[in-house]
Write an enzyme that holds these catalytic residues in place. Structure first.
Site, PDB file in Angstrom:
ATOM      1  N   GLU A   1       0.803  -1.238   0.000  1.00  0.00           N
ATOM      2  CA  GLU A   1       0.000   0.000   0.000  1.00  0.00           C
ATOM      3  C   GLU A   1       0.835   1.288   0.000  1.00  0.00           C
ATOM      4  OE1 GLU A   1      -2.689  -0.378   3.325  1.00  0.00           O
ATOM      5  OE2 GLU A   1      -3.818  -1.973   2.339  1.00  0.00           O
TER       6      GLU A   1
ATOM      7  N   ASN B   1       2.158  -5.208  -3.177  1.00  0.00           N
ATOM      8  CA  ASN B   1       0.741  -5.483  -2.916  1.00  0.00           C
ATOM      9  C   ASN B   1      -0.014  -4.184  -2.639  1.00  0.00           C
ATOM     10  OD1 ASN B   1      -1.275  -7.621  -2.302  1.00  0.00           O
ATOM     11  ND2 ASN B   1      -1.221  -6.796  -0.208  1.00  0.00           N
TER      12      ASN B   1
ATOM     13  N   HIS C   1     -10.454  -5.952  -2.643  1.00  0.00           N
ATOM     14  CA  HIS C   1     -11.568  -5.841  -1.691  1.00  0.00           C
ATOM     15  C   HIS C   1     -12.696  -5.126  -2.421  1.00  0.00           C
ATOM     16  CE1 HIS C   1      -9.091  -7.129   1.679  1.00  0.00           C
ATOM     17  NE2 HIS C   1      -8.179  -6.215   1.371  1.00  0.00           N
TER      18      HIS C   1
ATOM     19  N   GLU D   1      -6.194 -10.617  -1.439  1.00  0.00           N
ATOM     20  CA  GLU D   1      -7.045 -10.386  -0.258  1.00  0.00           C
ATOM     21  C   GLU D   1      -8.507 -10.323  -0.676  1.00  0.00           C
ATOM     22  OE1 GLU D   1      -5.657  -7.078   2.129  1.00  0.00           O
ATOM     23  OE2 GLU D   1      -3.552  -7.574   1.757  1.00  0.00           O
TER      24      GLU D   1
END
Ligand code: XIL
Length: 362
Positions: A171, A213, A250, A279
């Site tokens: 992130e 990621n 997500h 995720e």
């Protein structure tokens, strides 16, 4: 007439042989046909992990060490999944709560569970602006840079040989249209902090795949997606060690599954890295949720270098967004419609629809 009566009659039995051969051939063909039918139905795997493995991929879940004593939870984990990601246990605050005092007890519980059952482990995560221990939050400059690199080196060395893929950096890009790096104490140590982290991880564990990621990097047209793409392209061109890109994925009403998702996956893959859906959770219910799971799986299977999918929890009640019931099993551990769609899509393999958008131009 049979062979015995042919012999008894003194006439050669050879005339009968072609007929026998024909019968055997027909019977043989029927057996082969039956075997084909049986084997095609027998090859429809009955678990997510087994089905993904048939396609050369893994299907994983984020898990929590403190749930490994829950028999329903562990039963589903062991039956369905062939990869795990520690949901919190490998984060910086968990593994280095005091500077230079490392704590691997909870992460080890997960790693040992996984390895003893032949599951892969995704390491998550070595360098991140969030879930930093207090001592790190208060650091800056060279001291922070060195502490970050020491953390990467120590943790990746400890787990050397046990990790399939590491989320080395998590992130690091800002949301919105700027395409800029996220402001953080790590970013303020210098723009090269990400590549420094990757180099330290490679030196510590040369066998692990090293991933970048992030979230909101699913829509190919978004500035954040393009910015990550350009960073990975730059790393590949300059020889910075990077092997994979993780898309957290997500999905919910604010951040929906984009129709160009497959383009995003294939565009990153075309840079020469694996792509992993790291995720996955999809808020919603019923057919809408199930069909979105189906699309995500079809998109991954359509891209050869999309080599694994991880859902961010097992039952809805295990989810960090449990209010959105975003997972494949309900609170009681029963399979949801979303589970059935996911397994069907995995079993369907290559029978995926054509891309929904034009190929990328960059
Ligand atoms: C979440 C965990 O699921 C929660 O238990 C925790 O309280 C906060 O972090 N992106 C990531 C994950 O990379 O580490 C986050 O996990 C979810 C968003």
């Amino acid at each position: 007439m049979n062979n015995a009566s042919a012999r008894a009659s003194g006439r050669p039995a050879t005339r009968l042989r072609p007929r026998s051969a024909l019968v055997s051939a027909v019977v043989g063909l029927a057996l082969v046909a039956t075997a084909v039918v049986v084997s095609s139905s027998a090859s429809a795997a009955t678990t997510l992990g087994a089905s993904a493995a048939e396609k050369g991929r893994y299907f994983g879940a984020a898990i929590a060490a403190n749930k490994l004593s829950d028999s329903t939870y562990v039963g589903i984990l062991n039956r369905e999944f062939n990869s795990v990601t520690p949901e919190n246990e490998m984060k910086i605050d968990a593994t280095e709560p005091q500077q230079n005092q490392f704590s691997f007890t909870n992460a080890d519980r997960i790693v040992n569970h996984a390895i003893s059952r032949g599951m892969k482990v995704r390491g998550h995560t070595l360098a991140w602006h969030s879930q930093q221990p207090g001592w790190m939050q208060n650091m800056s400059g060279t001291a922070l840079r060195n502490a970050m690199l020491n953390h990467v080196t120590r943790v990746a060395t400890y787990y050397r040989g046990k990790i399939d893929s590491w989320d080395v950096v998590n992130e690091a890009f800002a949301d919105g249209g700027s395409g800029a790096r996220r402001d953080s104490n790590l970013q303020r140590t210098g723009n090269d902090w990400i590549e420094a982290a990757f180099r330290a991880a490679r030196a510590a564990d040369p066998g692990a795949k090293l991933c970048y990621n992030d979230y909101n990097t699913d829509d190919w047209t978004h500035a954040k997606t393009q910015a990550v793409y350009r960073m990975v392209q730059d790393f590949k061109q300059r020889g910075v060690p990077i092997d994979c890109v993780g898309l957290q994925s997500h999905f919910n009403a604010q951040s929906p599954y984009p129709s160009n998702y497959r383009t995003t996956l294939s565009s990153f893959a075309a840079l020469g890295v694996d792509v992993q859906i790291t995720e996955l959770d999809i808020e919603g219910s019923g057919t809408q949720q199930a069909e979105t799971y189906r699309r995500v799986v079809q998109d991954c299977l359509a891209v050869p270098r999309c080599n694994g999918i991880t859902v961010w929890g097992i039952r809805d009640s295990d989810s960090w967004r449990s209010y959105g019931t975003p997972l494949l099993f309900d609170n009681n551990g029963n399979k949801k419609q979303a589970y059935n769609a996911t397994l069907e899509a995995l079993n369907a393999g290559g029978t995926t629809p054509p891309p929904t958008t034009a190929p990328p131009t960059t």
